[in-house]
Each structure stands twice: as structure tokens, then as C-alpha cells.
Design an enzyme around this catalytic site. Structure first.
Site, short mmCIF file in Angstrom:
data_model
loop_
_atom_site.label_atom_id
_atom_site.label_comp_id
_atom_site.label_asym_id
_atom_site.label_seq_id
_atom_site.Cartn_x
_atom_site.Cartn_y
_atom_site.Cartn_z
CG ASP A 1 -12.55 34.96 -33.31
OD1 ASP A 1 -12.30 36.12 -33.63
OD2 ASP A 1 -12.63 34.03 -34.15
CG HIS B 1 -12.28 29.88 -37.05
ND1 HIS B 1 -13.41 30.34 -37.64
CD2 HIS B 1 -11.75 30.97 -36.42
CE1 HIS B 1 -13.55 31.64 -37.38
NE2 HIS B 1 -12.56 32.04 -36.63
#
Ligand SMILES: [Zn+2]
Ligand SMILES: [Zn+2]
Length: 274
Positions: free
Chosen positions: A64, A238
Site C-alpha cells: 500500500d 492511513h
């Protein structure tokens, strides 16, 4: 020093949030930290482009955080007028990942070289510097320090502290609190931490999802690290699970239980100055 949360998402797809990526602008330098999903779109949204980056810093090699590094590399390359290196700093293993990306891009690179024979006469030039904890280096007049973080079994993982003109920001990447993170955060003006909401994650009775609890800071843990280090501004990103519209105050309240300073969170392109 200006800090922009380019992508506030996580591996979980969210149409409103790009993957992990943060932009730091200081002293004429434009520095990208991590290159998650949609990073090039968000760079454009922040008024810049890969070709204008002075450096790319990678905290760790989880997908990611690097999935759109290939787009940064290609977009940088095709917009250069002369052969210009893209400087990438990351933990050991970064060179292997970049080599793999260039292998994946080999057909595209050959097409563009064959098509633009007069103006594009060189391949992408990526200069990778693998950095270990304790390393220091400079990007123009921005000083960078590297520290180990704790995100096991992901290894190695690092945090970066960027300093310019008496201001400092730490980008903690993923991980749980640890001594070396405390040390590099000590006295910094701002601290960017990737976080999860333990209370919400625990609602999902799925073993693979619950596994993430053991290697990510909760919002409360990030706040505790910030307080311990004397941070002035805590910047959260995040979000796992994805922070929904209207939930911002709820997330902020979890951090405010342990941190008295300013708390910054929000959508992609949220920008703050220190
Ligand atoms: Zn992550
Ligand atoms: Zn990670």
C-alpha cells in the site's frame, strides 16, 4: 514547512481516499514520503508533479506504500527534458523493488523510446539510496534522519525526521510505539502517524483483518507517543477502517484523550504548516 496528506487511505479500497503518501515542502524542496494508490493524481491536486520532486522517501515496502511508485517513475521520466535522476531513499530491499518495477515497465519504456526517437533518448534513471536506522542525509537544505520502527514481521521499516530552518516533522510510517520512534520524535514540531481504530477493527470478526491490530498504532498510541516526545502537532493518516464523513471529531477525541496539542486529520490533500 508545509505538510500535505496526499493519500489518507490504507490497503482497503475507498473511492475518496488515495493510498498512503505525504508531501513535505520545505526550503524549496519537494519531498514525497511513500507512494500509495493514486499518488500522482494527488500530487497534481497538491499543485505539483513527479518531475518536480527532489526526492521520494519510502518508509517500508508494504504494497500500500509503494503501489504507485511505478506511476511516479514513469510520469517523472516522460516529463523530463534531459536525463534527470529520480532520487529514491528507502530501507534495504528498495533497490530490488525498483529493479522489479523497471522490469515491469520494460515494454512501455521500449515503446516510448521507439516513438520519441529525437526527444526521449534515455531510460528512466532511478538513483536508489538504501538507508539504515541512524543514517542521516540531506535533500538540498533539508536534513533527514532515519530511525527504526516496529512493524514486525515487516522488516526493515523506518521513520524519517525532516528538519529545515529550525522546524521538524517526523513521518512514522506504519508500526507500533517503540523506543527508537520515541527518540526520533523527541522535540519535533509535527509527527505524522498512520493509525487504526482498535474499537472499530474489533467489530469485524475476520481473523485476517484482526491480525492488523498487532502491528499498527492505534489512535491512542499515536497520541501517547506524541505526548511523550513533546510534539506540538499530531497528524493522523492511513485511517483503518476508512474514516467516514462526519467521523472526524470522533477520531480526534480518541487522540485528545492522551494529547493536548493540535490534532490534524481529514480528507486527502489536508495541508498544515509548521
Ligand atoms: Zn500501510
Ligand atoms: Zn505496513
Amino acid at each position: 514547512m508545509e505538510i500535505t496528506l496526499l493519500g489518507t487511505g490504507s490497503p482497503l479500497p475507498d473511492p475518496r481516499r488515495g493510498g498512503p503518501a505525504t508531501l513535505v515542502r520545505a526550503g524549496g524542496q519537494t519531498i514525497l514520503v511513500d507512494a500509495g494508490r493514486a499518488v500522482v493524481m494527488r500530487l497534481a491536486g497538491a499543485g505539483t508533479l513527479p518531475v518536480l520532486l527532489n526526492a521520494v522517501l519510502i518508509t517500508h515496502l508494504h504494497s500500500d506504500h509503494i503501489t504507485d511508485l511505478n506511476d511516479v517513475i514513469t510520469s517523472h521520466w516522460v516529463m523530463t527534458g534531459i536525463e534527470t535522476p529520480l532520487n529514491v531513499y528507502g530501507p534495504p530491499g528498495t533497490q530490488t523493488v525498483v529493479d522489479g518495477i523497471l522490469m515491469m515497465l520494460a515494454p512501455d519504456i521500449s515503446y516510448r523510446l521507439a516513438h520519441h526517437t529525437d526527444t526521449l533518448t534515455y531510460k528512466p534513471k532511478i538513483v536508489v539510496t538504501e538507508v539504515k536506522p541512524g543514517a542521516t542525509f540531506a535533500i538540498g537544505d533539508v536534513q533527514v534522519k532515519v530511525a527504526r520502527t516496529h512493524h514486525q514481521p515487516v522488516e526493515p521499516t523506518v521513520a524519517f525526521r525532516l528538519e529545515h530552518d529550525g522546524k521538524s516533522v517526523v513521518l512514522g510510517g506504519d508500526g507500533i510505539p517503540c523506543d527508537t520512534l520515541d527518540e526520533i520524535c523527541a522535540g519535533a514540531d509535527a509527527y505524522v502517524q498512520t493509525v487504526i481504530r482498535e474499537d472499530l477493527v474489533k467489530l469485524v470478526k475476520n481473523k485476517r483483518f484482526l491480525d492488523i491490530l498487532d502491528y499498527h498504532s492505534t489512535v491512542e498510541q499515536a497520541a501517547q507517543t506524541a505526548t511523550k516526545a513533546g510534539i506540538k502537532k499530531l497528524i493522523l493518516t492511513h485511517y483503518v477502517p476508512s474514516m467516514q464523513p462526519g467521523q472526524e471529531d470522533e477520531w480526534r477525541a480518541f487522540a485528545a484523550k492522551y494529547f493536548d496539542g493540535e490534532i490534524v486529520l481529514g480528507d486527502d490533500l489536508t495541508t498544515t504548516t509548521i
